[in-house]
Motif scaffolding. Structure first.
Motif, PDB file in Angstrom:
ATOM      1  N   ASP B 130       0.828  -1.192   0.000  1.00  0.00           N
ATOM      2  CA  ASP B 130       0.000   0.000   0.000  1.00  0.00           C
ATOM      3  C   ASP B 130       0.870   1.253   0.000  1.00  0.00           C
ATOM      4  O   ASP B 130       0.612   2.209  -0.728  1.00  0.00           O
ATOM      5  N   ARG B 131       1.916   1.194   0.781  1.00  0.00           N
ATOM      6  CA  ARG B 131       2.815   2.333   0.844  1.00  0.00           C
ATOM      7  C   ARG B 131       3.386   2.627  -0.532  1.00  0.00           C
ATOM      8  O   ARG B 131       3.645   3.779  -0.884  1.00  0.00           O
ATOM      9  N   LEU B 132       3.587   1.581  -1.314  1.00  0.00           N
ATOM     10  CA  LEU B 132       4.138   1.754  -2.656  1.00  0.00           C
ATOM     11  C   LEU B 132       3.042   1.923  -3.703  1.00  0.00           C
ATOM     12  O   LEU B 132       3.315   1.978  -4.901  1.00  0.00           O
ATOM     13  N   GLY B 133       1.799   1.928  -3.231  1.00  0.00           N
ATOM     14  CA  GLY B 133       0.698   2.241  -4.140  1.00  0.00           C
ATOM     15  C   GLY B 133       0.241   1.105  -5.024  1.00  0.00           C
ATOM     16  O   GLY B 133      -0.383   1.327  -6.060  1.00  0.00           O
ATOM     17  N   ARG B 152       8.156  -2.229  -8.193  1.00  0.00           N
ATOM     18  CA  ARG B 152       7.701  -1.829  -6.862  1.00  0.00           C
ATOM     19  C   ARG B 152       7.443  -3.059  -5.983  1.00  0.00           C
ATOM     20  O   ARG B 152       7.666  -3.025  -4.782  1.00  0.00           O
ATOM     21  N   ILE B 182       8.655   7.007 -10.656  1.00  0.00           N
ATOM     22  CA  ILE B 182       7.909   6.478  -9.505  1.00  0.00           C
ATOM     23  C   ILE B 182       8.815   5.610  -8.640  1.00  0.00           C
ATOM     24  O   ILE B 182       8.848   5.736  -7.419  1.00  0.00           O
ATOM     25  N   ALA B 186      10.206   6.312  -4.865  1.00  0.00           N
ATOM     26  CA  ALA B 186       9.955   5.359  -3.772  1.00  0.00           C
ATOM     27  C   ALA B 186      11.242   5.069  -3.018  1.00  0.00           C
ATOM     28  O   ALA B 186      11.276   5.079  -1.784  1.00  0.00           O
ATOM     29  N   ARG B 189      12.219   7.990  -0.914  1.00  0.00           N
ATOM     30  CA  ARG B 189      11.344   8.154   0.243  1.00  0.00           C
ATOM     31  C   ARG B 189      11.698   7.131   1.333  1.00  0.00           C
ATOM     32  O   ARG B 189      11.681   7.430   2.523  1.00  0.00           O
TER      33      ARG B 189
ATOM     34  N   MET D   1      -0.375   6.742  -3.583  1.00  0.00           N
ATOM     35  CA  MET D   1       0.063   5.766  -2.599  1.00  0.00           C
ATOM     36  C   MET D   1      -0.808   5.842  -1.365  1.00  0.00           C
ATOM     37  O   MET D   1      -0.394   6.280  -0.320  1.00  0.00           O
ATOM     38  N   THR D   2      -2.006   5.454  -1.589  1.00  0.00           N
ATOM     39  CA  THR D   2      -2.946   5.552  -0.470  1.00  0.00           C
ATOM     40  C   THR D   2      -3.755   4.295  -0.378  1.00  0.00           C
ATOM     41  O   THR D   2      -3.933   3.576  -1.358  1.00  0.00           O
ATOM     42  N   MET D   3      -4.214   4.048   0.809  1.00  0.00           N
ATOM     43  CA  MET D   3      -5.163   2.963   0.965  1.00  0.00           C
ATOM     44  C   MET D   3      -6.226   3.546   1.875  1.00  0.00           C
ATOM     45  O   MET D   3      -5.940   3.928   3.002  1.00  0.00           O
ATOM     46  N   LEU D  11      -8.634  -5.815   1.843  1.00  0.00           N
ATOM     47  CA  LEU D  11      -7.496  -6.412   1.150  1.00  0.00           C
ATOM     48  C   LEU D  11      -6.825  -7.471   2.014  1.00  0.00           C
ATOM     49  O   LEU D  11      -6.379  -8.499   1.531  1.00  0.00           O
TER      50      LEU D  11
END
Ligand SMILES: Nc1ncnc2c1ncn2[C@@H]1O[C@H](COP(=O)(O)OP(=O)(O)OP(=O)(O)O)[C@@H](O)[C@H]1O
Ligand SMILES: Nc1ncnc2c1ncn2[C@@H]1O[C@H](COP(=O)(O)OP(=O)(O)OP(=O)(O)O)[C@@H](O)[C@H]1O
Ligand SMILES: [Mg+2]
Ligand SMILES: [Mg+2]
Lengths: 281, 274, 289, 438, 274
Positions: B130-133, B152, B182, B186, B189, D1-3, D11
């Motif tokens: 999730d952090r990596l989308g 990713r 992207i 990442a 970050r 980059m969100t959930m 999920l």
């Protein structure tokens, strides 16, 4: 058809194939001389190989066991005719089917075999199957079916395999052939047990005899019926006279000491044929 | 913290890395540049112990990395994640499983063979994705993802290892400029937020300049430059790339938008692509 | 193009054609000579000649079928009676295929460059597979029957031994086409060799493995029937005894034969269907191996 | 980059389900295999097997495979002593001769490796066993009549009234009323090159080479080749016969199957019926199995290599037929059409439009079979009576001469290796080197 | 000379060729155009008797072609060579052997089965190859040649048949413009020098216009145009191709140099390719 182009001799098992061919080399030479045609020796893997050869007309002469002869006769009465039989040193021409077991298994007789595993040899063997399969049920009063009297009944494939199987404990008891003369310790004078002892395979001290059949007639040397008459006569005469001509060769082809061969006819095997017929029903 | 001393690797008569010496004292983002065959990959692979070194040593926080064997070596590999140009995922497996492979070293072999990963790990894997989308791709097979997404996933696997150091061997070389950005974002970050050391082989100067705190230049296996991005002038770059005067940085650029520090060069690069 | 060059091309080509004709002529002649002389030697060494014998080919089936037809009523009973023996044969094939697949997979991974646990030992493992493939099952079976006693286990071990070698070779070809990237990826996280193989390689190669294993299973059914014939139990043992006894048991022979035939054909069809789905295995290399 | 906060648990749950499913297969399949194997253990009666399995047999076998034994036997009635290798007539030492460790004489003294000494006296037999004592026996009518130094017999002595067997590391001694015998094991395949009656027995290789050079080669070769113990000539012939069966069977099958395969190929036989008949024909030939063909054909042709070759031929006709017809169905029709447009006759169309296309495929299939059929021929030979297979199985079944068995096994493996190599070589040569479509 | 009358072919409910009627009185080069599925190939294949007709008749110099069977049919095929889009050579055999296949009908089956062709034939084959400019490739395998060379081998095979008529089914469709021109030139030359009739299916209008004496247009199995190239106006072409007003000939052009008769169109075409 008046002549033949070659003469083919089938040799039954008991020894390794090459040894069998070697020990019949002298017979081959005599035959070539007598018939004036090339002679070929064949050592099929089992009894049935020789029988099929006789039936199919691809083998002209063989020394069969009594049961094997019976089978050949029953399949095709016109296929072969018995001509000669081996004479033992004492003049008889019979031998025995011997039931045996390991001494340390505490089996001393057929009674102890109840529920145990029993081994026959080849289905076409007289002493390894036919006779014991008839005489043993008479004694036990039960059939040879699995679980009826014996826990399990198997075919090991041949005399040698039976001996090894019993010795190894794969089967508890089995049957094989011996002349029944001489000492148990030596494996008797001749027979499968003796050969195994001589080869150092087994120690007779470890084994015990648990059963013995009535005398079984020695199997005949047979010739294909379709062969020309003079060929049959020549061959019969040749082998009949072998004992006087060449002792060594006689020893070789009869797999041990003997007094040579005597003529015999179909009638000598009627009882075996009946026995076999009854098993085939 | 990480100390590379006189590290050398020879393949037959060919010296791929020649007495490389580098000291990293605090977490930073390091870019390694150099032309093809300079020894960048070999250096990284020796750090991760994928390739055995010929001589020299690597040590990290008291661990003599180059001397580790068996389980200890694998434990080091777990502490020192690697990201590859071709992602090196298991294509026929789903994304979460691929990420969970980052924990293989910590879990018993038998359990992992039967897919017995603790629920906590599974949840953490999804959090990282999730952090990596890319959390929504979690149940898909890795091979069904685009290159950038796969890279990713590879980064997620690296994070799953919870490593001290992340090594990345040309992580964006197989990606289009969009995805490259992207992925580099990442990595940057991760360095900034988690304070992990990131060492990346890069084949473009502008990426190195833009993202790294320190740049190492290699030529013929030797380290010929080690300094800040600012010190990396075009003249130095020419030396590193062993290029003649006709060398144009634009040829190696993959930027899709003007880089702040060097806008004119990036425009140059963008043109070359179109 | 000048006439001279055409003439040169002509001469070259004629020369080439002559040489080719000569070579193929020689090749053909050698082949024909080998076939003919081979046939003549075999014919002379056989008890019955080919030309006399081929009219009798149907003799034996005729006898068997006649007896089976006569006792047709007993056939279902025989089929049931021999069914356990058939199951034993299939079990031998199945267990040996299982072990063969496991051993073959292991050996193939140990002997594939890039995957091997001990790269230096690759030649050793390769030779091991070669030897395992080369030794006929019957040899191992007979030796084991001597040591272990008769029954299904020697046959199973013998067939499994051979299967390991045969499948190992095919599997290592599959492995060679597998991508090493995932393996390296797993190595970089500190995965053990087993983890790399099971998690990194198996997913890639499993369909091919399965396809080959199915084909091998089919082959092993035949092998286990044959071994039964030399004393290893199962349907082959029953068949040999019934066939040897001959008249009186030909109905049993026929029943056993039917069982065996039906089994082989069934597994043949099922496995080729399943393999078509999975992937195309190379039958030519597999059969008999 | 969100959930978003609400799709996170979703999920996670999804991943949880995914893993439950994966675990089910990860456990299920090995579990099924395991259950099946447990069933097999009982179906195969493995416990019973372990109970009866005899490691001693294995040991005998291994020891016999690299060693031979010399029998020194004394006929207890006549007192005559004879020495023979493997106790066979063919291996018998000529009268009055013996190996060095046997001193013939009034009293024959046999010195064994471990220091034991066996004597065959005129009436008495003795064995002085180091670390145990002297065993004496006077075999005769009363039995073996043995006396032992200890009351309690060690387990390596098996004695009854009529028979005594002593097995030590150095030798084995058996005494019965009729015969006393010492077996001594020695490493090597004695008589492999020359039998005792050959003048070359015991002559060193250098000397043999020298004598071969000086014109004795034919005699040396003859003695070796016709060695009665190892029978090299017969074994070589048997190997040849095996390869011959494979050769005739494989290539014969290929020749028979090729035309038939056209009938079974969809694109060459428009008639569905013919196609189906041909295919069932192939299925039948394959399904019946070489084993049964061997039995059927043995009746018509008798024992011998031809029968084996025909059995392979018939089975492989089925296999080839199926494989060839599949190859034919994959041919490129354009080549054939190109030929057809020139007015070529059907046979010519097949010859030039089809054969060149399928040759590489068929050839490599045939050669693969050739190689594997050498192995099959070994088995078939064992059943039909021919080739190395018969020698091998018979030597095994009669269970002596394990060194011969070892020898045959080595030969079979070498033969299969050679065929493997040969067929691979041929395949490479023919398929690459063939550019005219032959 | 060649007379096609009401020739019809139906595949199931689909009429591939619908009552085609054509008369050819003297050797000429004929181009057949039409869009995909118009029935061009089917028509040619019926002429060569590769495909059987449904109704109608074809006759040629007294021979009732559509009624021939067996050996007579094959003799007709030998007289009426066919060239295919995909060349339909035997790729694994050498070039000369492929050309010699043109004589299969004339030679005894047995001899040819063993590849025994008379030396005279071999010489003629090489001469033909030379005429087409590919003699030096004579001993190579057909598959080793480029597409244009293979098509010339196919033409050589056709010439080897010494045919009265050469049928060519889109002979240049698989070729690049350069090779296409070589092959069409060769066909034209054969027509002019040997006086053979050539009937070629063509998928480009400009080729038909440039090389043919007569053009036949087919649509939905019917012959909708039969005339000289001059009569083939853009309007007619639109009808043949059943195209709407947006139809541009350039889209179907493969020319690489301006065609003399229609320079402006060819330039158009050349642009479209670049
Ligand atoms: N496994 C190997 N065996 C032999 N030589 C190798 C091996 N791996 C790398 N080399 C050689 O070592 C040198 C350095 O290679 P390396 O892959 O480290 O370069 P690189 O800087 O990563 O180049 P690239 O940008 O192409 O990835 C090269 O000359 C290469 O050919
Ligand atoms: N063997 C066949 N079976 C069934 N239909 C066919 C067959 N051959 C051709 N057809 C049909 O006949 C029609 C005419 O086909 P044909 O191949 O003659 O067209 P074409 O003009 O050559 O087209 P293209 O330019 O695509 O080659 C098409 O509708 C095609 O689908
Ligand atoms: Mg690199
Ligand atoms: Mg077309």
């Amino acid at each position: 058809q008046d002549g033949i182009e070659e003469f083919r001799i089938g040799i039954l098992g008991g020894e390794n194939a090459q040894d069998r061919l070697n020990s019949h080399e002298c017979l081959k030479e005599y035959t070539e001389e007598a018939l004036g045609v090339p002679v070929k020796l064949f050592a099929p893997a089992d009894y049935d190989g020789v029988i099929q050869g006789l039936l199919g007309g691809t083998i002209d002469m063989a020394w069969l066991g009594a049961s094997a002869y019976a089978k050949t006769y029953l399949d095709d009465p016109e296929a072969v005719e018995p001509v000669l039989v081996k004479i033992n040193l004492d003049g008889s021409y019979g031998y025995h089917s011997i039931g045996f077991a390991r001494k340390d298994s505490n089996i001393a007789s057929l009674d102890d075999m109840a529920g145990k595993k029993f081994g026959f040899g080849d289905p076409n063997s007289t002493s390894g199957y036919l006779i014991p399969s008839i005489e043993i049920p008479q004694e036990t009063g039960a059939t040879m079916e699995n679980g009826d009297y014996f826990g399990e009944v198997v075919f090991t494939g041949g005399h040698e395999q039976t001996i090894v199987a019993v010795n190894n404990g794969d089967v508890d008891g089995g049957v094989t052939w011996a002349d029944g003369q001489g000492n148990w310790e030596d494996g008797y004078n001749s027979g499968a047990l003796r050969k195994a002892v001589d080869a150092g395979l087994i120690d007779m001290n470890d084994l015990v005899e648990i059963w013995r059949s009535k005398p079984i007639p020695e199997g005949p040397i047979v010739l294909r019926k379709a062969l020309p008459q003079e060929v049959k006569a020549t061959m019969t005469q040749l082998i009949d006279g072998m004992y006087d001509e060449d002792r060594d060769c006689t020893y070789n082809i009869s797999a041990g000491e003997s007094l040579g061969f005597d003529p015999i006819s179909h009638d000598a095997y009627l009882s075996i044929i009946d026995a076999r017929k009854s098993k085939s029903q | 913290m990480l100390r590379i001393e006189q590290l050398t690797k020879t393949f037959g008569r060919n010296t791929a890395v020649d007495a490389a010496t580098v000291a990293v004292d605090k977490p930073m983002m390091i870019g390694i540049i150099g032309r093809s065959g300079a020894g960048k990959s070999t250096l990284l692979r020796m750090l991760n112990r994928l390739t055995d070194h010929t001589s020299g040593r690597v040590s990290c926080e008291g661990r003599e990395v180059t001397a580790l064997r068996g389980a200890e070596k694998r434990a080091w590999q777990a502490d020192c994640a690697m990201i590859f140009q071709q992602f090196n995922l298991v294509p026929r497996m789903d994304v979460v499983s691929n990420v969970l492979h980052g924990t293989l070293n910590r879990r018993s072999t038998l359990a992992t063979l039967f897919n017995l990963f603790p629920a906590a790990d599974i949840h953490r894997a999804i959090d990282i994705l999730d952090r990596l989308g890319i959390a929504e791709h979690a149940p898909k097979r890795a091979e069904a993802l685009s290159g950038g997404q796969q890279q990713r996933v590879a980064i997620a696997r690296a994070l799953m290892q919870d490593p001290k150091i992340i090594l990345a061997d040309e992580p964006i070389a197989s990606l289009d400029p969009m995805n490259a950005q992207i992925v580099m974002d990442a990595l940057r970050r991760i360095h900034e937020e988690d304070g992990r050391t990131v060492i990346a082989n890069l084949h473009t100067l502008d990426t190195a300049r833009r993202y790294c705190d320190r740049v190492i230049g290699m030529l013929h296996g030797r380290i010929v430059f080690d300094g800040t991005p600012e010190q990396l002038t075009t003249g130095v770059a020419r030396d590193i790339y062993g290029a003649d005067a006709g060398f144009s940085e634009a040829a190696t650029s993959t930027a899709i938008e003007p880089v702040e520090t060097a806008p004119e060069r990036a425009v140059h690069g963008a043109k070359a692509i179109v | 193009m000048s006439g001279g060059r055409v003439a040169a091309v002509r001469d070259d080509y004629m020369e080439l054609t002559r040489r080719k004709r000569l070579y193929s002529g020689i090749l053909l002649a050698v082949f024909v000579a080998l076939m003919v002389s081979g046939f003549m030697v075999a014919d002379a060494r056989n008890a019955g000649g080919f030309w006399d014998g081929w009219t009798n080919v149907l003799d034996f089936p005729r006898v068997v079928v006649a007896e089976a037809a006569e006792k047709a009523g007993e056939l279902p009973g025989h089929l049931i009676a021999f069914f356990p023996a058939l199951i034993e044969t299939i079990n031998i094939a199945a267990v040996s295929t299982l072990f063969g697949v496991l051993g073959g997979a292991l050996l193939s991974m140990l002997s594939t460059r890039g995957l091997a646990r001990w790269p230096r030992l690759i030649p050793l493992f390769r030779r091991m597979m070669d030897v395992m493939r080369a030794i006929p099952e019957i040899v191992i079976a007979l030796v084991l029957i001597f040591v272990l006693g008769g029954g299904p286990v020697p046959a199973m071990i013998a067939i499994a031994f051979h299967t390991v070698g045969a499948l190992g070779k095919l599997f290592s070809e599959v492995n060679e086409n597998a991508s090493l990237k995932p393996v390296e990826g797993l190595a970089s996280v500190g995965a053990t060799w087993t983890q790399r193989m099971v998690l990194g390689v198996m997913p890639q190669v499993a369909p091919n493995y399965l396809s080959y294993a199915l084909l091998r299973f089919e082959i092993n059914i035949r092998a286990s029937a044959i071994l039964g014939f030399v004393g290893a139990g199962g349907i082959g043992y029953e068949l040999k005894n019934a066939m040897s006894w001959g008249q009186g048991q030909y109905d049993e022979s026929a029943a056993i034969f039917l069982l065996l035939f039906a089994t082989i054909v069934t597994f043949d069809q099922v496995s080729s269907l399943a393999r078509d789905r999975l992937t195309h295995g190379r039958k030519s290399e597999m059969l008999h191996q | 980059m969100t959930m978003t906060a609400d799709n996170a648990p979703d999920l996670r749950a999804q991943a949880g389900r995914l893993f439950r499913r994966k675990r089910l297969t990860a456990f299920g399949i090995p579990l099924l295999v395991l259950v099946y194997l447990v069933y097999a253990v009982f179906a195969f009666d493995v416990p019973g097997l372990i109970r009866t399995a005899d490691p001693e047999n294995g040991r005998t076998l291994i020891r016999d495979s690299y060693s031979y034994k010399t029998h020194v036997s004394r006929d207890n009635r006549s007192g005559e002593v004879s020495v023979a290798i493997e106790g066979e007539r063919k291996g018998q030492y000529p009268d009055g001769t013996a190996p060095g460790w046997v001193a013939l004489g009034e009293t024959t003294v046999i010195t064994l490796d471990g220091g034991g000494i066996v004597t065959f006296g005129p009436d008495e037999v003795s064995y002085d066993i180091p670390g145990y004592g002297l065993v004496t026996a006077r075999p005769g009518n009363g039995g073996a009549n043995a006396t032992f130094p200890t009351e309690e017999l060690p387990e390596w002595i098996n004695a009854s009234k009529n028979r005594v067997a002593i097995t030590t590391d150095e030798a084995r001694l058996t005494i019965t009323r009729r015969k006393t015998e010492v077996f001594r094991y020695e490493t090597g395949w004695e008589l492999f090159f020359f039998t005792l009656d050959s003048p070359y027995h015991g002559v060193g290789p250098g000397e043999i080479a020298a004598r071969a050079m000086s014109g004795e080669l034919p005699a040396i070769w003859n003695d070796f080749w016709h060695n009665r113990m190892w029978r090299h000539a017969d074994v070589a012939w048997a190997l040849f016969e095996t390869v011959l069966m494979a050769f005739l069977g494989t290539f014969g099958a290929a020749l028979v199957a090729l035309p038939l395969a056209f009938l079974a190929a969809r694109n060459f036989t428009p008639l569905m019926i013919v196609q189906q008949v041909a295919r069932r024909f192939f299925d039948f030939f394959r399904g019946v199995d070489a084993l049964i063909w061997t039995i059927v054909l043995a009746r018509a042709f008798g024992p011998g290599p031809l029968t084996g070759a025909l059995a392979i031929l018939v089975t492989d006709t089925g296999s080839f037929g199926k494989m060839f017809s599949e190859a034919l169905e994959n041919v490129d029709g354009r080549q054939i059409e190109g030929l057809q447009s020139t007015g070529a006759k059907p046979v010519q169309r097949y010859r030039f439009g089809v054969i060149p296309q399928v040759t590489p495929v068929l050839l490599s299939q045939v050669l693969y079979f050739f190689e594997s059929n050498t192995r099959s021929a070994t088995v078939i030979g064992a059943i039909t009576g021919g080739g190395i297979g018969l020698l091998l199985t018979q030597a095994m079944i009669t269970q002596k001469d394990w060194e011969e068995v070892t020898y045959y096994i080595v030969l079979v493996v070498l033969m299969v290796f050679a065929m493997d190599w040969f067929s691979g070589w041929l395949r490479r040569r023919l398929i690459r080197g063939d550019d005219s479509g032959h």
